[in-house]
Scaffold this motif. Structure first.
Motif, PDB file in Angstrom:
ATOM      1  N   THR A 142       0.691  -1.201  -0.055  1.00  0.00           N
ATOM      2  CA  THR A 142       0.052   0.115  -0.018  1.00  0.00           C
ATOM      3  C   THR A 142       0.881   1.204   0.033  1.00  0.00           C
ATOM      4  N   ARG A 245      -5.178  -5.181  -2.019  1.00  0.00           N
ATOM      5  CA  ARG A 245      -4.351  -4.189  -2.435  1.00  0.00           C
ATOM      6  C   ARG A 245      -4.840  -3.361  -3.625  1.00  0.00           C
ATOM      7  N   LEU A 248      -6.283  -0.217  -2.616  1.00  0.00           N
ATOM      8  CA  LEU A 248      -5.936   0.782  -1.849  1.00  0.00           C
ATOM      9  C   LEU A 248      -4.992   2.139  -2.364  1.00  0.00           C
TER      10      LEU A 248
END
Length: 295
Positions: A142, A245, A248
């Motif tokens: 991230t 992910r 993010l």
């Protein structure tokens, strides 16, 4: 796979994750080669290990020096079974106001240093059909404002390790990526010395706003090394981050703008340069001596 009698190389072995990892690998019977920039600490750590060990003072970004070290480690121990590319530094603050030398050094040590380590030790790992573990971070999964160099470097080493795994797997070398969240090391404590960086981190959502104890994190890394794992998670919840992910960057872009606006009046006071004792050691080597190997 038992570590008894295996030879493990750990970069950044003078302190933090590298130092404790060396001790835990030694406790499981591995012989350990420590690489780093702090010779007195390296010698001290090496002297406390339970098994045969040695140390090398070397800059992981120096390709020629690392190649010589790899040859010396092979000569000293006869083989290399495990290499952990752990050496790393960090710097924080707004990119526009960052110290360009420190920003670049984070990329050099974390990304280039990992690749140089891999290049130097791959020949001996191919001989032993060994394991290369690249230490990355939650920062690879991230992005985060105020951490552009660190996030870029850790995303880079993650991609490097994934690419390398595909290249060398058929030769018997396994490659893993290690992920850590905020862990109680000199680097994290050094970052927390800055009020803005500390408060920003405290405002992150749970469980990413915690500082995690070093011992259990390193235990998980050791277990990953024993399994020759493709992915090693130092905190239990990091595995779940992989599944989200993709969402993010957009989420953090939205929330991050709000937080940056909140802290804008104080951003000019954020400390520039590398953080923590490891960062200080790196700066001392670059400004006070060459990259030669000292034994």
């Amino acid at each position: 796979m038992s570590l008894e009698g295996q030879v493990a190389v750990v970069t950044g072995g003078a302190r933090g994750v590298g130092e404790l990892l060396a001790r835990k690998l030694s406790a499981r019977g591995a012989k350990v080669a420590l690489l780093g920039l702090e010779p007195e600490l390296l010698k001290e750590v090496s002297g406390r290990l339970h098994t045969e060990s040695d140390w090398w003072h070397v800059d992981v970004t120096d390709h020629e020096a690392m190649a010589r070290v790899a040859a010396e480690v092979k000569e000293r121990f006869g083989k290399v079974d495990v290499v952990v590319a752990n050496a790393g530094v960090a710097a924080g603050g707004p990119f526009a106001d960052s110290d360009p030398v420190a920003w670049r050094r984070v990329i050099e040590v974390n990304l280039i240093g990992g690749a140089v380590t891999g290049r130097a030790f791959l020949p001996v790992l191919m001989e032993s059909r060994g394991y290369f573990l690249q230490i990355a971070s939650l920062a690879a999964i991230t992005p985060a404002p105020m951490m552009s160099a660190y996030c870029a470097s850790k995303s880079g080493v993650e991609a490097f390790a994934h690419s390398l795994r595909a290249e060398v797997g058929y030769k018997g070398v396994r490659v893993g990526v290690g992920y850590l969240s905020w862990t109680d090391t000199d680097m994290v404590r050094g970052a927390d010395e800055d009020d803005v960086m500390r408060e920003l981190r405290q405002r992150l959502p749970w469980p990413s706003n915690r500082t995690y104890p070093l011992g259990p994190a390193v235990d998980r890394i050791v277990a990953g090394i024993e399994r020759r794992s493709a992915h090693v998670y130092a905190q239990w919840w990091l595995r779940g981050m992989q599944s989200v992910r993709g969402y993010l960057p957009g989420l953090i872009a939205t929330v991050g703008q709000r937080e940056m606006r909140r802290f804008d009046p104080r951003l000019g006071n954020v400390r520039k340069g590398l953080v923590g004792a490891g960062g200080a050691a790196d700066e001392q080597v670059r400004t006070g001596s060459d990259h030669s190997i000292t034994r």
